[in-house]
Write a protein that holds these residues in place. Structure first.
Motif, mmCIF file in Angstrom:
data_model
loop_
_atom_site.group_PDB
_atom_site.id
_atom_site.type_symbol
_atom_site.label_atom_id
_atom_site.label_comp_id
_atom_site.label_asym_id
_atom_site.label_seq_id
_atom_site.Cartn_x
_atom_site.Cartn_y
_atom_site.Cartn_z
ATOM 1 N N VAL A 31 0.843 -1.199 0.000
ATOM 2 C CA VAL A 31 0.000 0.000 0.000
ATOM 3 C C VAL A 31 0.878 1.249 0.000
ATOM 4 C CG1 VAL A 31 -1.737 1.320 1.262
ATOM 5 C CG2 VAL A 31 -1.914 -1.175 1.145
ATOM 6 N N ILE A 32 1.848 1.304 0.903
ATOM 7 C CA ILE A 32 2.716 2.484 0.942
ATOM 8 C C ILE A 32 3.655 2.500 -0.262
ATOM 9 C CG2 ILE A 32 4.560 1.470 2.365
ATOM 10 C CD1 ILE A 32 3.117 5.045 2.655
ATOM 11 N N CYS A 33 4.019 1.323 -0.787
ATOM 12 C CA CYS A 33 4.870 1.272 -1.985
ATOM 13 C C CYS A 33 4.179 1.942 -3.169
ATOM 14 C CB CYS A 33 5.201 -0.177 -2.344
ATOM 15 S SG CYS A 33 6.487 -0.916 -1.314
ATOM 16 N N ALA A 34 2.878 1.736 -3.297
ATOM 17 C CA ALA A 34 2.139 2.323 -4.408
ATOM 18 C C ALA A 34 2.187 3.844 -4.362
ATOM 19 C CB ALA A 34 0.689 1.835 -4.385
ATOM 20 N N VAL A 35 2.198 4.405 -3.151
ATOM 21 C CA VAL A 35 2.233 5.856 -2.991
ATOM 22 C C VAL A 35 3.651 6.402 -3.157
ATOM 23 C CG1 VAL A 35 1.807 7.761 -1.385
ATOM 24 C CG2 VAL A 35 0.221 5.833 -1.468
ATOM 25 N N VAL A 36 4.619 5.714 -2.563
ATOM 26 C CA VAL A 36 5.990 6.218 -2.537
ATOM 27 C C VAL A 36 6.752 5.871 -3.812
ATOM 28 C CG1 VAL A 36 8.206 6.074 -1.337
ATOM 29 C CG2 VAL A 36 6.081 6.169 -0.025
ATOM 30 N N PHE A 37 6.686 4.592 -4.228
ATOM 31 C CA PHE A 37 7.448 4.133 -5.391
ATOM 32 C C PHE A 37 6.644 4.141 -6.688
ATOM 33 C CE2 PHE A 37 9.523 1.556 -1.905
ATOM 34 C CZ PHE A 37 10.671 2.324 -1.853
ATOM 35 N N GLY A 38 5.312 4.281 -6.571
ATOM 36 C CA GLY A 38 4.479 4.323 -7.766
ATOM 37 C C GLY A 38 4.031 2.965 -8.260
ATOM 38 N N ASN A 39 4.367 1.900 -7.534
ATOM 39 C CA ASN A 39 3.936 0.563 -7.951
ATOM 40 C C ASN A 39 3.955 -0.381 -6.756
ATOM 41 O OD1 ASN A 39 7.094 0.739 -8.508
ATOM 42 N ND2 ASN A 39 6.617 -1.417 -8.101
ATOM 43 N N ARG A 40 3.168 -1.441 -6.866
ATOM 44 C CA ARG A 40 3.215 -2.514 -5.879
ATOM 45 C C ARG A 40 4.211 -3.559 -6.366
ATOM 46 N NH1 ARG A 40 0.612 -7.239 -6.857
ATOM 47 N NH2 ARG A 40 0.137 -7.582 -4.667
ATOM 48 N N PHE A 41 4.582 -4.471 -5.489
ATOM 49 C CA PHE A 41 5.512 -5.529 -5.827
ATOM 50 C C PHE A 41 4.797 -6.873 -5.818
ATOM 51 C CE2 PHE A 41 8.199 -2.135 -4.275
ATOM 52 C CZ PHE A 41 9.308 -2.190 -5.100
ATOM 53 N N ASP A 42 5.224 -7.748 -6.694
ATOM 54 C CA ASP A 42 4.712 -9.112 -6.676
ATOM 55 C C ASP A 42 5.112 -9.784 -5.371
ATOM 56 O OD1 ASP A 42 3.587 -11.438 -8.521
ATOM 57 O OD2 ASP A 42 5.325 -12.239 -7.421
ATOM 58 N N TYR A 43 4.251 -10.629 -4.844
ATOM 59 C CA TYR A 43 4.516 -11.261 -3.558
ATOM 60 C C TYR A 43 5.733 -12.183 -3.593
ATOM 61 C CZ TYR A 43 0.221 -9.612 -1.284
ATOM 62 O OH TYR A 43 -0.760 -8.841 -0.707
ATOM 63 N N GLU A 44 6.190 -12.537 -4.781
ATOM 64 C CA GLU A 44 7.362 -13.412 -4.894
ATOM 65 C C GLU A 44 8.604 -12.653 -5.359
ATOM 66 O OE1 GLU A 44 7.097 -16.386 -3.678
ATOM 67 O OE2 GLU A 44 4.958 -15.995 -3.343
ATOM 68 N N ASP A 45 8.530 -11.339 -5.461
ATOM 69 C CA ASP A 45 9.680 -10.530 -5.878
ATOM 70 C C ASP A 45 10.783 -10.669 -4.828
ATOM 71 O OD1 ASP A 45 11.412 -8.092 -5.902
ATOM 72 O OD2 ASP A 45 10.141 -7.526 -7.591
ATOM 73 N N THR A 46 11.936 -11.213 -5.238
ATOM 74 C CA THR A 46 12.991 -11.527 -4.270
ATOM 75 C C THR A 46 13.556 -10.274 -3.602
ATOM 76 O OG1 THR A 46 14.585 -11.575 -6.102
ATOM 77 C CG2 THR A 46 13.657 -13.683 -5.382
ATOM 78 N N ASP A 47 13.720 -9.181 -4.345
ATOM 79 C CA ASP A 47 14.222 -7.940 -3.742
ATOM 80 C C ASP A 47 13.252 -7.412 -2.694
ATOM 81 O OD1 ASP A 47 16.494 -7.982 -5.283
ATOM 82 O OD2 ASP A 47 15.719 -6.638 -6.829
ATOM 83 N N PHE A 48 11.974 -7.476 -3.023
ATOM 84 C CA PHE A 48 10.925 -7.018 -2.106
ATOM 85 C C PHE A 48 10.916 -7.868 -0.839
ATOM 86 C CE2 PHE A 48 6.146 -6.970 -1.228
ATOM 87 C CZ PHE A 48 6.165 -5.738 -0.603
ATOM 88 N N LEU A 49 11.019 -9.174 -0.991
ATOM 89 C CA LEU A 49 11.000 -10.066 0.168
ATOM 90 C C LEU A 49 12.219 -9.832 1.058
ATOM 91 C CD1 LEU A 49 9.789 -13.443 -1.413
ATOM 92 C CD2 LEU A 49 8.456 -11.617 -0.359
ATOM 93 N N LEU A 50 13.362 -9.597 0.438
ATOM 94 C CA LEU A 50 14.575 -9.341 1.208
ATOM 95 C C LEU A 50 14.453 -8.034 1.976
ATOM 96 C CD1 LEU A 50 17.351 -10.604 1.739
ATOM 97 C CD2 LEU A 50 18.251 -9.231 -0.145
ATOM 98 N N LEU A 51 13.869 -7.030 1.341
ATOM 99 C CA LEU A 51 13.651 -5.741 1.984
ATOM 100 C C LEU A 51 12.774 -5.904 3.229
ATOM 101 C CD1 LEU A 51 13.924 -2.560 1.681
ATOM 102 C CD2 LEU A 51 11.703 -2.674 0.547
ATOM 103 N N LEU A 52 11.703 -6.662 3.104
ATOM 104 C CA LEU A 52 10.798 -6.867 4.239
ATOM 105 C C LEU A 52 11.478 -7.656 5.345
ATOM 106 C CD1 LEU A 52 7.430 -7.614 2.400
ATOM 107 C CD2 LEU A 52 8.217 -5.465 3.394
#
Length: 495
Positions: free
Chosen positions: A182-203
């Motif tokens: 939700v905050i990614c859509a506002v800040v980065f302009g897009n959501r991430f796929d639930y299997e995106d490895t960079d996104f998962l590592l960030l979390l």
């Protein structure tokens, strides 16, 4: 002080190096009339009167002896502690301007260097906060567009829960992904796929940092930052994770710069870059790359951790009190039904569900000590005079558990937020987002997310614990910066 979990070597080195504190942290004494408190020891202050594994409990206990406003010394740093609703209200609400500074928070300052919204002060903080509020509002914060974004992500979370097919699972990662998007859509302009490895590592980095900062090591770092820099321990992982987060955000800022259209900004980062270009000739401008990275980090961290942790705690509480969950299910069925997606307009017609959500937030008191404040000028307060810059610790947990404000506060009871006619009633002592000028920037978004995510999940599923409700442990796994629940597994059964 409970020192279990600390290595003998670490404690030995801490004792040996504590003499450095006089030199490194000297010159902090200021003229004024501070409240009375426990007598500090040289160098270490009141360290040995505190349980750094449950700091807020220790501070609340000391207030029984020294009153609701007293001074504690964390190392050589005096801090004024505010305990209970009345003291916190008088300071943070009634004298909001005077108590609007950000106090010392070394574990964050080492990374932010006073940049960003949360940990800046003075004119920089005012300018960045004003810009951020305006920009976030333009991108839907508090509007129907962000509501639709949350509803969409809530349906994604439902689909992920369905894939478990009734088998036990830990909701931690899935809930974090949904809330973060939700905050990614506002800040980065897009959501991430639930299997995106960079996104998962960030979390993973965010979760690990929130946990470590809520342990003995995080608390000790905030008291003796320079000494702890020299000692081994898991606290060093915090800063390694911070650097990885910085790299992730910087990389996305650079991508934004490549195709930036100043006339059509897509998200928060674009708007900040436009402002940077407009003020590039001003050497005193607060709009620069470092401030952009830190502000983005603040929004991302703040918009993910506390909300996702609150939702996980909600699952535990509803499983421990199945009679409460049953009433929420009944209200969802009556007001929303099985097919239509929950919306914010439903909230006014669901007083019991609303009361449950408020009670969950009160009961868990997600940031038990809030974030430290500082007075912005020499400040008369009660019978004292707090010198400019004095650190202030507002014990939000003591407000949420104040018996003058909540009947039987140690019990989970949605009735705390219902009147005699079972209509929802608010309370001035409800302060999960901290009151006053430093209220959480994303408070409105968090309220929307908690309601929409929770009602959407409960519309589709019954939460099934793997143990008897009486065996569910609601005590935090660790408590410091935040109250972090134990890891758990459960089943979600289709309704």
């Amino acid at each position: 002080m409970d020192l279990s979990g600390a290595t003998p070597l670490a404690l030995l080195l801490l004792s040996a190096l504590s003499c450095l504190v006089l030199y490194l942290n000297g010159g902090r004494k200021k003229k004024g009339i501070l409240p009375h408190g426990p007598a500090p020891l040289p160098l270490v202050g009141n360290l040995f009167q505190l349980d750094t594994k449950e700091m807020h409990r220790s501070l609340e206990k000391l207030s029984k002896q020294y009153g609701p406003v007293y001074t504690i010394h964390l190392g050589s740093l005096p801090c004024v502690v505010l305990c209970g609703y009345q003291a916190v209200k008088e300071a943070l609400v009634d004298q909001a301007d005077d108590f609007s500074g950000r106090g010392d928070f070394p574990v964050f300052y080492r990374f932010t260097q006073g940049n960003g919204i949360v940990f800046s002060n003075g004119e920089k903080w005012k300018v960045l906060r004003r810009f951020s509020l305006h920009t976030l509002k333009n991108f839907g914060m508090g509007k129907s567009s962000i509501e639709a974004r949350i509803q969409e992500e809530a349906q994604c979370l439902v689909q992920e829960f369905r894939k478990t097919n009734g088998t036990p699972f830990n909701p931690l990662n899935l809930v974090c992904r949904a809330v973060a998007n939700v905050i990614c859509a506002v800040v980065f302009g897009n959501r991430f796929d639930y299997e995106d490895t960079d996104f998962l590592l960030l979390l993973d980095h965010l979760n690990e940092n929130f946990r470590i900062m809520s342990t003995f090591w995080g608390e000790l770092y905030n008291i003796f930052p320079r000494i702890m820099d020299l000692l081994p321990g898991p606290h060093h992982q915090i800063f390694q994770n911070f650097e990885k987060l910085r790299h992730f955000i910087t990389e996305r800022v650079l991508w934004h710069q490549k195709d930036l259209d100043p006339d059509a900004p897509r998200d928060f980062i674009d708007c900040f870059l436009v402002r940077m270009e407009q003020e590039k000739q001003d050497p005193l401008s607060y709009f620069n790359m470092e401030t952009l990275v830190m502000t983005t980090h603040n929004l991302f961290f703040g918009g993910t951790e506390t909300t996702s942790t609150t939702l996980r705690y909600s699952f535990l509480i509803l499983m421990k009190y199945p009679e409460v969950a049953a009433k929420v299910h009944q209200e969802i069925d009556q007001v929303i039904g099985p097919n239509r997606a929950p919306c914010l307009a439903d909230r006014t017609r669901m007083p019991y569900t609303d009361a449950v959500i408020y009670e969950i937030q009160r009961f868990i008191s997600i940031l038990p000590m809030g974030l430290p404040r500082a007075v912005t000028r020499d400040t008369p307060f009660r019978n004292f005079l707090l010198p400019k810059g004095t650190n202030v610790i507002p014990l939000l947990n003591s407000v949420h558990y104040d018996p003058t404000q909540f009947k039987d506060p140690t019990s989970f009871n949605p009735g705390h937020f219902l009147d005699e006619k079972n209509a929802f009633k608010n309370s001035d002592a409800f302060m999960p987002f901290a009151p006053g000028k430093r209220i959480c920037l994303g408070a409105g978004l968090a309220r929307m997310e908690i309601f929409l995510f929770l009602t959407t999940i409960l519309q589709h599923f019954t939460l099934q614990p793997l143990v008897a409700p009486a065996e569910i442990d609601l005590t935090p796994q660790c408590t410091g910066l935040g109250n972090v629940p134990h890891l758990f597994q459960f089943q979600v059964l289709p309704r």
